[in-house]
Enzyme design. Structure first.
Site, PDB file in Angstrom:
ATOM      1  N   HIS A  15       0.856  -1.199   0.000  1.00  0.00           N
ATOM      2  CA  HIS A  15       0.000   0.000   0.000  1.00  0.00           C
ATOM      3  C   HIS A  15       0.890   1.246   0.000  1.00  0.00           C
ATOM      4  CE1 HIS A  15      -3.782   2.131   0.993  1.00  0.00           C
ATOM      5  NE2 HIS A  15      -3.057   2.891   1.785  1.00  0.00           N
ATOM      6  N   ASP A  52       0.995   5.344   0.159  1.00  0.00           N
ATOM      7  CA  ASP A  52       0.248   6.550   0.543  1.00  0.00           C
ATOM      8  C   ASP A  52       0.887   7.793  -0.043  1.00  0.00           C
ATOM      9  OD1 ASP A  52      -1.826   5.522   2.287  1.00  0.00           O
ATOM     10  OD2 ASP A  52      -0.212   4.975   3.667  1.00  0.00           O
ATOM     11  N   HIS A  71      -2.770   4.815  -2.974  1.00  0.00           N
ATOM     12  CA  HIS A  71      -3.824   5.585  -2.298  1.00  0.00           C
ATOM     13  C   HIS A  71      -3.477   7.060  -2.424  1.00  0.00           C
ATOM     14  CE1 HIS A  71      -5.771   6.532   1.920  1.00  0.00           C
ATOM     15  NE2 HIS A  71      -6.415   7.124   0.918  1.00  0.00           N
ATOM     16  N   MET A 113      -3.995  10.669  -1.640  1.00  0.00           N
ATOM     17  CA  MET A 113      -4.628  11.664  -0.757  1.00  0.00           C
ATOM     18  C   MET A 113      -4.216  13.030  -1.276  1.00  0.00           C
ATOM     19  SD  MET A 113      -3.894   9.622   2.758  1.00  0.00           S
ATOM     20  CE  MET A 113      -2.743   8.539   1.924  1.00  0.00           C
ATOM     21  N   ASP A 150      -8.439   1.231   6.234  1.00  0.00           N
ATOM     22  CA  ASP A 150      -7.111   1.842   6.285  1.00  0.00           C
ATOM     23  C   ASP A 150      -6.994   2.775   7.491  1.00  0.00           C
ATOM     24  OD1 ASP A 150      -4.649   2.928   5.736  1.00  0.00           O
ATOM     25  OD2 ASP A 150      -5.245   3.937   3.883  1.00  0.00           O
TER      26      ASP A 150
HETATM   27  C1  DX5 Z   1      -3.241   7.294   6.608  1.00  0.00           C
HETATM   28  C2  DX5 Z   1      -2.759   6.346   5.535  1.00  0.00           C
HETATM   29  C3  DX5 Z   1      -2.616   4.952   6.018  1.00  0.00           C
HETATM   30  C4  DX5 Z   1      -1.514   4.786   7.030  1.00  0.00           C
HETATM   31  C5  DX5 Z   1      -1.887   3.626   7.906  1.00  0.00           C
HETATM   32  O1  DX5 Z   1      -3.484   8.526   6.075  1.00  0.00           O
HETATM   33  O2  DX5 Z   1      -3.676   6.331   4.451  1.00  0.00           O
HETATM   34  O3  DX5 Z   1      -2.440   4.043   4.939  1.00  0.00           O
HETATM   35  O4  DX5 Z   1      -0.261   4.556   6.441  1.00  0.00           O
HETATM   36  O5  DX5 Z   1      -0.988   3.582   8.963  1.00  0.00           O
HETATM   37  P1  DX5 Z   1      -1.335   2.831  10.329  1.00  0.00           P
HETATM   38  O6  DX5 Z   1      -1.624   1.411   9.971  1.00  0.00           O
HETATM   39  O7  DX5 Z   1      -0.093   3.014  11.126  1.00  0.00           O
HETATM   40  O8  DX5 Z   1      -2.536   3.525  10.921  1.00  0.00           O
HETATM   41 ZN    ZN Z   2      -3.552   4.625   2.906  1.00  0.00          ZN
END
Ligand code: DX5
Ligand code: ZN
Length: 222
Positions: free
Chosen positions: A33, A35, A66, A68, A175
């Site tokens: 994954h 980010d 993903h 954002m 997530d």
């Molecule tokens: C948050 C991200 C997540 C994050 C999850 O904005 O989209 O994917 O990396 O991290 P954990 O598992 O540590 O909450």
């Molecule tokens: Zn994410």
């Protein structure tokens, strides 16, 4: 179908990125994954194309991207070229979500939509049949290591109902703040894909952490 585990590279040691990617390559994880944060939609900047290129060069796992970021349509083909097999955009960033989803599919990628914790599921009613994945954020996006928001359990159950009602075959991804305890409960309610960042990378033995989560999930399915 067995539950998909997608460790989030955000929690890796970026000074040892190749080592951590190779660890994931050797693990039972299904996807990696990725980010991408722009400092606008979310109050943090993660990394951009050069790091994504390095990830692509070393990863043997499918890259689940993903985004954002605001106006994600600007960068869809870039991330496709950088190896994304799936691209997830935020509903909150896409006034023309239907068009954006078609653009992702036209590139030959799987298409996902992420919802912030407060965003109502109703917004997906007329697009759910076109989606490959819905990502329910169980923290406010922007940072790893945050506390899981328990209302997500109910949201997973209700999303599952919507998927069945609309005859969609899209996957439910969760997530943020996922660990063994929250993960098992989420899967019990219908989650198909668990993203786990700090739970995996901050554990003393990430390979073992992934393997034992996989095993517990497999037992749950029996
Ligand atoms: C948050 C991200 C997540 C994050 C999850 O904005 O989209 O994917 O990396 O991290 P954990 O598992 O540590 O909450
Ligand atoms: Zn994410």
């Amino acid at each position: 179908m067995s539950i998909i585990i997608a460790p989030s590279i955000l929690a890796a040691d970026f000074a040892n990125l190749q080592r951590d990617i190779e660890m994931i390559n050797n693990s039972e994880a299904d996807w990696l994954h990725i980010d991408i944060m722009d400092g606008m939609f979310v109050p943090n900047i993660s990394f951009g194309m050069p790091v994504m290129e390095a990830i692509q060069r070393h990863s043997k796992k499918p890259l689940d991207v993903h985004l954002m970021i605001e106006k994600p349509e600007r960068f869809l083909s870039t991330f496709k070229d950088l190896g994304a097999f799936q691209i997830t955009v935020h509903e909150e960033c896409c006034p023309h979500l239907h068009r954006t989803i078609q653009q992702i599919k036209d590139l030959g990628c799987k298409a996902g939509v992420a919802l912030n914790p407060h965003t109502n599921l109703n917004t997906l009613e007329y697009i759910i049949a076109d989606l490959d994945l819905v990502c329910l954020m169980s923290v406010n996006p922007g940072f790893g290591g945050q506390k899981f928001i328990p209302l997500t359990y109910e949201k997973v159950s209700r999303l599952k109902e919507l998927i069945v009602t609309r005859g969609s075959d899209c996957l439910i991804q969760v997530d943020g703040g996922v660990n063994e305890e929250t993960g098992l409960k989420l899967v019990d309610r219908g989650a198909d894909v668990l993203v786990a960042g700090s739970f995996v990378f901050n554990s003393s033995n990430p390979l073992q952490t992934i393997s034992s989560l996989k095993k517990k999930l497999a037992e749950l399915e029996q």
